[in-house]
Design an enzyme around this catalytic site. Structure first.
Site, mmCIF file in Angstrom:
data_model
loop_
_atom_site.group_PDB
_atom_site.id
_atom_site.type_symbol
_atom_site.label_atom_id
_atom_site.label_comp_id
_atom_site.label_asym_id
_atom_site.label_seq_id
_atom_site.Cartn_x
_atom_site.Cartn_y
_atom_site.Cartn_z
ATOM 1 N N LYS A 114 35.536 -82.951 35.142
ATOM 2 C CA LYS A 114 35.925 -83.199 36.677
ATOM 3 C C LYS A 114 36.925 -82.277 37.420
ATOM 4 O O LYS A 114 36.834 -81.644 38.223
ATOM 5 C CB LYS A 114 36.296 -84.725 36.970
ATOM 6 C CG LYS A 114 35.344 -85.809 36.660
ATOM 7 C CD LYS A 114 35.740 -86.934 36.514
ATOM 8 C CE LYS A 114 35.041 -87.840 35.845
ATOM 9 N NZ LYS A 114 35.488 -88.077 34.364
ATOM 10 N N LYS A 129 30.215 -79.604 17.809
ATOM 11 C CA LYS A 129 29.032 -79.144 16.581
ATOM 12 C C LYS A 129 28.186 -78.262 17.115
ATOM 13 O O LYS A 129 27.407 -77.563 16.489
ATOM 14 C CB LYS A 129 28.739 -80.090 15.819
ATOM 15 C CG LYS A 129 29.772 -80.860 14.866
ATOM 16 C CD LYS A 129 29.261 -82.336 14.779
ATOM 17 C CE LYS A 129 30.534 -83.154 14.775
ATOM 18 N NZ LYS A 129 30.456 -84.777 15.145
ATOM 19 N N GLU A 186 36.824 -76.277 11.346
ATOM 20 C CA GLU A 186 36.904 -77.250 10.224
ATOM 21 C C GLU A 186 36.465 -78.778 10.687
ATOM 22 O O GLU A 186 35.793 -79.230 9.782
ATOM 23 C CB GLU A 186 38.139 -77.218 9.668
ATOM 24 C CG GLU A 186 38.523 -78.267 8.613
ATOM 25 C CD GLU A 186 38.048 -77.820 7.335
ATOM 26 O OE1 GLU A 186 36.925 -78.131 6.890
ATOM 27 O OE2 GLU A 186 38.758 -76.969 6.591
ATOM 28 N N VAL A 218 32.777 -80.927 10.392
ATOM 29 C CA VAL A 218 32.378 -81.679 9.418
ATOM 30 C C VAL A 218 33.314 -82.336 8.798
ATOM 31 O O VAL A 218 34.358 -81.880 8.249
ATOM 32 C CB VAL A 218 31.505 -80.653 8.356
ATOM 33 C CG1 VAL A 218 30.976 -81.495 7.125
ATOM 34 C CG2 VAL A 218 30.500 -79.809 8.887
ATOM 35 N N ALA A 274 35.676 -84.643 10.371
ATOM 36 C CA ALA A 274 36.814 -84.507 11.036
ATOM 37 C C ALA A 274 37.966 -83.714 10.399
ATOM 38 O O ALA A 274 38.008 -82.603 10.126
ATOM 39 C CB ALA A 274 37.178 -86.115 11.340
ATOM 40 N N LEU A 328 38.899 -83.763 7.200
ATOM 41 C CA LEU A 328 39.012 -83.346 5.838
ATOM 42 C C LEU A 328 38.447 -82.020 5.771
ATOM 43 O O LEU A 328 38.037 -81.276 6.343
ATOM 44 C CB LEU A 328 37.784 -84.229 5.250
ATOM 45 C CG LEU A 328 37.820 -85.763 5.210
ATOM 46 C CD1 LEU A 328 36.536 -86.334 4.504
ATOM 47 C CD2 LEU A 328 39.339 -86.017 4.259
ATOM 48 N N GLY A 380 36.310 -95.117 18.187
ATOM 49 C CA GLY A 380 36.161 -93.656 18.367
ATOM 50 C C GLY A 380 35.478 -92.803 17.254
ATOM 51 O O GLY A 380 35.699 -91.705 17.231
ATOM 52 N N ASP A 428 23.852 -86.168 14.252
ATOM 53 C CA ASP A 428 25.311 -85.603 13.994
ATOM 54 C C ASP A 428 25.008 -85.284 12.589
ATOM 55 O O ASP A 428 25.626 -84.048 12.225
ATOM 56 C CB ASP A 428 25.972 -86.737 14.042
ATOM 57 C CG ASP A 428 27.632 -86.440 14.102
ATOM 58 O OD1 ASP A 428 28.054 -85.488 14.693
ATOM 59 O OD2 ASP A 428 27.982 -86.921 13.225
ATOM 60 N N LYS A 485 25.782 -81.490 10.935
ATOM 61 C CA LYS A 485 26.905 -81.409 9.892
ATOM 62 C C LYS A 485 26.277 -80.489 8.713
ATOM 63 O O LYS A 485 26.940 -79.452 8.052
ATOM 64 C CB LYS A 485 27.443 -82.541 9.477
ATOM 65 C CG LYS A 485 28.520 -82.913 10.578
ATOM 66 C CD LYS A 485 28.816 -84.487 10.361
ATOM 67 C CE LYS A 485 29.802 -84.842 11.394
ATOM 68 N NZ LYS A 485 30.293 -86.322 11.176
ATOM 69 N N GLY A 529 36.991 -90.406 13.808
ATOM 70 C CA GLY A 529 38.131 -90.894 14.440
ATOM 71 C C GLY A 529 39.072 -89.855 15.260
ATOM 72 O O GLY A 529 39.042 -88.848 14.694
HETATM 73 N N1 LIG Z 1 35.415 -88.799 17.488
HETATM 74 C C1 LIG Z 1 35.197 -88.054 16.211
HETATM 75 O O1 LIG Z 1 35.394 -88.843 15.157
HETATM 76 C C2 LIG Z 1 35.099 -86.915 16.188
HETATM 77 C C3 LIG Z 1 34.314 -86.156 17.163
HETATM 78 N N2 LIG Z 1 34.232 -84.953 17.128
HETATM 79 C C4 LIG Z 1 33.709 -84.138 18.413
HETATM 80 O O2 LIG Z 1 34.751 -83.906 19.299
HETATM 81 C C5 LIG Z 1 34.251 -83.948 20.704
HETATM 82 C C6 LIG Z 1 34.820 -84.828 21.572
HETATM 83 O O3 LIG Z 1 34.501 -86.177 21.169
HETATM 84 P P1 LIG Z 1 35.347 -87.319 22.001
HETATM 85 O O4 LIG Z 1 36.675 -86.977 22.063
HETATM 86 O O5 LIG Z 1 35.379 -88.737 21.091
HETATM 87 O O6 LIG Z 1 34.495 -87.578 23.143
HETATM 88 P P2 LIG Z 1 35.014 -88.292 24.589
HETATM 89 O O7 LIG Z 1 33.442 -88.620 25.196
HETATM 90 O O8 LIG Z 1 35.814 -89.006 24.614
HETATM 91 O O9 LIG Z 1 35.539 -86.699 25.487
HETATM 92 C C7 LIG Z 1 34.638 -85.685 25.723
HETATM 93 C C8 LIG Z 1 35.464 -84.945 26.784
HETATM 94 O O10 LIG Z 1 34.888 -83.791 27.057
HETATM 95 C C9 LIG Z 1 34.726 -83.657 28.600
HETATM 96 N N3 LIG Z 1 33.781 -82.737 29.030
HETATM 97 C C10 LIG Z 1 32.434 -83.052 28.662
HETATM 98 N N4 LIG Z 1 31.690 -82.100 29.141
HETATM 99 C C11 LIG Z 1 32.498 -81.297 29.757
HETATM 100 C C12 LIG Z 1 32.417 -80.026 30.487
HETATM 101 N N5 LIG Z 1 31.223 -79.648 30.599
HETATM 102 N N6 LIG Z 1 33.676 -79.404 30.773
HETATM 103 C C13 LIG Z 1 34.513 -79.961 30.657
HETATM 104 N N7 LIG Z 1 34.828 -81.117 29.873
HETATM 105 C C14 LIG Z 1 33.790 -81.714 29.562
HETATM 106 C C15 LIG Z 1 34.977 -85.027 29.198
HETATM 107 O O11 LIG Z 1 35.317 -85.113 30.451
HETATM 108 P P3 LIG Z 1 35.203 -86.306 31.076
HETATM 109 O O12 LIG Z 1 36.308 -87.270 30.559
HETATM 110 O O13 LIG Z 1 35.369 -85.852 32.474
HETATM 111 O O14 LIG Z 1 33.944 -87.120 30.984
HETATM 112 C C16 LIG Z 1 35.785 -85.717 28.121
HETATM 113 O O15 LIG Z 1 37.200 -85.540 28.675
HETATM 114 C C17 LIG Z 1 32.492 -84.206 20.418
HETATM 115 O O16 LIG Z 1 31.962 -82.785 20.331
HETATM 116 C C18 LIG Z 1 32.341 -84.895 19.040
HETATM 117 O O17 LIG Z 1 31.504 -84.431 18.446
HETATM 118 C C19 LIG Z 1 34.174 -84.188 15.918
HETATM 119 C C20 LIG Z 1 34.631 -84.791 14.938
HETATM 120 C C21 LIG Z 1 34.977 -86.289 14.799
HETATM 121 N N1 LIG Z 2 30.383 -89.165 15.105
HETATM 122 C C1 LIG Z 2 30.848 -88.549 13.905
HETATM 123 C C2 LIG Z 2 32.408 -88.125 14.084
HETATM 124 C C3 LIG Z 2 32.860 -86.932 13.443
HETATM 125 O O1 LIG Z 2 32.105 -85.853 13.594
HETATM 126 C C4 LIG Z 2 30.855 -89.507 13.004
HETATM 127 O O2 LIG Z 2 30.443 -90.461 12.973
HETATM 128 O O3 LIG Z 2 31.145 -88.914 11.668
#
Ligand SMILES: NC(=O)C1=CN([C@@H]2O[C@H](COP(=O)(O)OP(=O)(O)OC[C@H]3O[C@@H](n4cnc5c(N)ncnc54)[C@H](OP(=O)(O)O)[C@@H]3O)[C@@H](O)[C@H]2O)C=CC1
Ligand SMILES: N[C@@H](CC=O)C(=O)O
Length: 807
Positions: free
Chosen positions: A501, A572, A599, A602, A604, A606, A657, A671, A675, A790
């Site tokens: 936003k 990813k 890193e 795949v 998180a 690790l 998370g 997902d 990976k 997480g």
């Molecule tokens: N959770 C996990 O364990 C892991 C997550 N990941 C990766 O991390 C990434 C984020 O995950 P997570 O934090 O859980 O997700 P969330 O949904 O909590 O956060 C995503 C964020 O990205 C923002 N966003 C989405 N689209 C856009 C855009 N076009 N421009 C700018 N900002 C944008 C969102 O904005 P808004 O708040 O306005 O919606 C939000 O702030 C994902 O790609 C996920 O695959 C990787 C490894 C592990």
């Molecule tokens: N959603 C993923 C988080 C990390 O990539 C998972 O469950 O392993």
């Protein structure tokens, strides 16, 4: 005898003047001391303004006279609360200023001579005021008007000093005067007809230098508002520090090329007499400052880096140049006639490149074209070519050291940081190396060169974070908590933030503890604007962090790489889209030598990808990859016990998370496919996502739900199905694991029930496990295991990528 000169800021307010008195008091002077004083703060500018306004029939000059009066009377009231019997003498000078400006107003004439009279008042008043204060400290002091000691010709505004006559007068005065302290106004002198003259730019330094040279002073101390001559402009390079020792020549080079602390042409008399110059900070007198002399000392291979902005390059070229007789002489005659200072010069057989100040370009372009008009008509030469918006950055080498390594490092540093170099040149002594670069790159160039030549940790890293969701938020938290630890090595600053936003930038670094408030106060998010702004800020050591799940964001990486900006991503999508795009990104990042770390794609936090790369880079061969790569699915099947519904368990994983923003990406197997695909590609295999075989366990209807909420509704309709999956495995003494496998060029993902004999059986909570069976790790495969999902572990994985990228 010591000579001390205090500049305008050193006497700019009552506190500063008291500070100067303390410096003199604490100096423990056994010796005598001549103290030269500049005008208070910006008085000289205001005096000039008075004269000019009066000349232009603008009555506002009275306002400036009043301003000057108020400024000085305020100082007097603060410094001399009880007695002010000398106020009348100061008022007399200000009355004179008023009468003088009134006459200019009426006759509408302002000669350089009159302007000198007006300007002289600043130093006359400040030195007298200072003299009265120093007397209060009980020092035996006299005030002497420099007009009686320094004799010049009548070139008003920038008079030439008659050195011999002036030295004699100075020597005579100090031989008959016994007071240990003499206070003198800087900048002013007098003509043989006893008219006031001024000494031009750096005038007070010049007065001090003449007095120091005449008296063969043991030192000339220049007191100013910075802690010496700095390695670079501290407003641009935060890590810049004062240079302890400089040779005269180096000080001249640094100052000519942009360092503004001293104005060396005016220091010529002391340099000639080899009198050491000490540049000190009035407001931090305990700091060492910079000593300028010719004594040998330890130094870096580079002394300092300076920049001249807003330069114009003019090129005269043509294949006929070589046949034009005396072309250099003719060119330089034009330059000297037009009084153009050339700050960069490089030549080849058929071209000459000159660097000059932007303001002089039109005048000189026409003059050169006129001079060579015949040759231009005959097409021996092209008309002068002008390139604007350039800067000259110069690395000033230690004059005792060899520059060839330094110049190579300069060139490599600039090109590695994607800074376009228009031209390069050594100066005649081969001790300085200058590069012509774009104005828009000058800050970055100064910072990267400073880092290369001077810096010991902490290294500055400038981050732009996209996505402040669960992971992004944790990352900001880690950065803020770890700052004290990281500061030894890295100075991580977040310069830009965005979610879907809003976006927010701060050139001096964002207070990450208040990220939420800052982001809320930001501008509406437009991805192309966010990227444009990063380009515009053009900061060195810039890294873009992608903590979004957005395809659009993933498509911007190449635009960042080409500008020398690194990318660290936990998203990813970029590396699991088409193989062509993946390969392309890797290639561009390598070409522009920018970090590209993934890193956390795949496992998180690790070290799964880095271990794989280490194995491959050291010549090992991968035979088999077998893994549980979904933290969320593992958590779900470990917690989906009797008494709990499947959809509740999925919600719990999402709450913690572990899932993707849309949990269907996990449960549908995508997902994990992404990976394993990334690992396969890192192994060098050109696989596409569609080539991975998969046995989905999530009913089609759930996958196709319109949104996440209706997905949960659909899930609850399939509770029996999920319960059956669980019971079947349990009855066989097995556990459900969603496994990925890569072997002999094939990859597949599927939900399996495995028994206690399998190494993945005992896999707790949201853990991931990966087994690499390689040529070297064949009998006993290499296994990495640990929390694989997480925000906490993912953010720490990103942080460790940032640390790696900074090396
Ligand atoms: N959770 C996990 O364990 C892991 C997550 N990941 C990766 O991390 C990434 C984020 O995950 P997570 O934090 O859980 O997700 P969330 O949904 O909590 O956060 C995503 C964020 O990205 C923002 N966003 C989405 N689209 C856009 C855009 N076009 N421009 C700018 N900002 C944008 C969102 O904005 P808004 O708040 O306005 O919606 C939000 O702030 C994902 O790609 C996920 O695959 C990787 C490894 C592990
Ligand atoms: N959603 C993923 C988080 C990390 O990539 C998972 O469950 O392993």
């Amino acid at each position: 005898m010591k000579v001390l000169k205090f500049g305008g800021t050193s006497v700019g307010n009552p506190h500063a003047i008291e500070q100067v008195c303390d410096i003199i008091k604490n100096n423990n002077l056994q010796d005598r001391c001549a103290i030269i004083v500049s005008a208070v703060g910006n008085t000289t500018d205001m005096l000039v303004k008075c004269g000019q306004l009066a000349y232009h029939k603008n009555e506002k000059y009275r306002y400036f006279i009043e301003e000057i009066e108020i400024q000085h009377l305020n100082i007097i009231r603060a410094l001399f609360p009880s007695q002010s019997n000398f106020i009348s003498s100061i008022k007399k000078r200000l009355n004179f200023l008023e009468i003088f400006c009134d006459s200019i107003f009426h006759v509408m004439e302002l000669s350089k001579r009159s302007l000198d009279r007006i300007m002289s008042l600043g130093e006359l008043i400040s030195s007298y005021l200072f003299y009265e204060k120093i007397k209060e400290y009980g020092f035996k002091t006299i005030w002497k008007d420099s007009q009686e000691l320094i004799v010049t010709d009548e070139r008003y505004g920038c008079a030439q000093v008659d050195i011999i006559k002036s030295y004699k007068k100075i020597q005579y005065f100090f031989s008959i005067e016994s007071a240990p302290y003499a206070i003198l106004p800087g900048f002013i002198a007098s003509s043989p007809r006893k008219e006031v003259t001024t000494l031009g730019r750096g005038g007070s330094d010049y007065s001090a230098a003449i007095i120091a040279a005449a008296l063969k002073a043991e030192v000339l101390e220049i007191w100013t508002d910075v802690s010496g001559i700095m390695t670079a402009d501290p407003r641009i390079v935060l890590q810049a520090f004062p240079i302890e020792n400089l040779f005269y020549e180096e000080a001249i080079e640094l100052s000519n090329l942009g360092a503004k602390v001293i104005y060396p042409p005016t220091l010529h008399p002391v340099i000639e007499k080899q009198i050491p110059i000490l540049v000190k900070n009035t407001f931090s007198p305990s700091e060492k400052g910079t000593r300028i002399n010719n004594a040998p000392c330890f130094k870096h291979s580079v002394t300092g880096i300076s920049v001249k902005k807003n330069m114009t390059m003019i090129t005269l070229k043509g294949i006929g140049m070589i046949n034009i007789l005396n072309y250099l002489k003719r060119l330089f005659t034009v330059l000297s006639r037009e009084k153009i200072q050339v700050l960069f010069f490089s030549t080849s057989e058929h071209s000459i490149l000159l660097g000059i100040e932007e303001s002089e370009v039109m005048q000189i372009k026409n003059s050169i074209n006129n001079e060579f008009s015949q040759e231009i008509d005959k097409k021996y030469l092209f008309p002068v070519l002008v390139e604007q918006d350039l800067s000259i950055i110069t690395v000033i080498g230690d004059k005792t050291k060899n520059m060839h390594r330094t110049s190579a490092r300069m060139f490599i540093t600039l090109s590695k940081n994607n800074i376009y170099i228009r031209d390069l040149a050594y100066n005649v002594s081969k001790k300085n190396m200058s590069a012509v670069i774009k104005n828009s790159d000058f800050k970055k160039a100064l910072n990267v060169l400073h880092e290369t030549f001077f810096e010991i940790p902490p290294k500055p890293i400038n981050l732009f974070v996209a996505g402040i969701g669960k992971v992004g938020r944790k990352l900001l938290e880690h950065i803020s908590i770890q700052k004290t630890y990281l500061i030894k090595e890295l100075q991580i600053q977040v310069m830009g933030l965005c979610n879907s936003k809003t976006m927010y930038f701060e050139e001096q670094g964002i207070d990450v503890k208040n990220w939420k408030k800052n982001l809320e106060s930001g501008n509406r998010m437009r991805l192309h604007r966010f990227i444009e702004k990063i380009h515009l800020m053009n900061m060195h050591n810039s890294i873009f962090i992608d903590a979004t799940d957005s395809q659009d964001v993933a498509r911007t990486y190449d635009k960042l790489f080409v500008k020398g900006i690194g990318v660290i991503t936990c998203n990813k999508i970029a590396c699991s889209s088409s193989y062509k795009d993946y390969k392309n990104l890797k290639k561009i990042a390598r070409y522009f030598k920018v970090p590209f770390f993934l890193e956390t794609n795949v496992g998180a936090g690790l070290p799964i990808i880095s271990t794989l790369n280490d194995l491959l880079n050291s010549g090992d061969k991968i035979h088999l990859i077998e893994a549980v790569l979904s933290g969320s699915i593992n958590f779900i099947f470990n917690h989906f016990k009797s008494g709990r519904t499947f959809s509740e368990t999925v919600r719990e994983a999402q709450k913690r998370g572990y899932t993707e923003p849309d949990p269907r990406i996990d449960l549908s197997g995508i997902d994990v496919m992404r990976k394993i695909l990334i690992l396969v590609r890192e192994c060098g295999d050109s696989m596409e996502l569609s080539q991975i075989r998969q046995k989905p366990f999530l009913p089609e209807e759930c996958v196709k739900a319109n949104n996440v909420e209706s997905f949960y509704e659909k899930l609850s309709q399939y509770e029996n199905y999920f319960g059956r999956l669980r019971e079947e495995a349990k009855n066989k003494g097995k556990k459900l694991r969603f496994m990925a496998k890569y072997e002999k060029g094939n990859a597949n993902v599927e939900l399996k029930s495995i028994g206690p004999e399998h190494p993945f059986y005992q896999l707790e909570g949201d853990d991931n496990i990966i087994l690499y069976k390689t040529q070297r790790y064949y009998e006993q495969p290499l296994i990495i295991k640990g929390a694989g999902a997480g925000a906490e572990v993912t953010a720490s994985g990103i942080l460790s990528d940032i640390i790696k990228a900074s090396r």
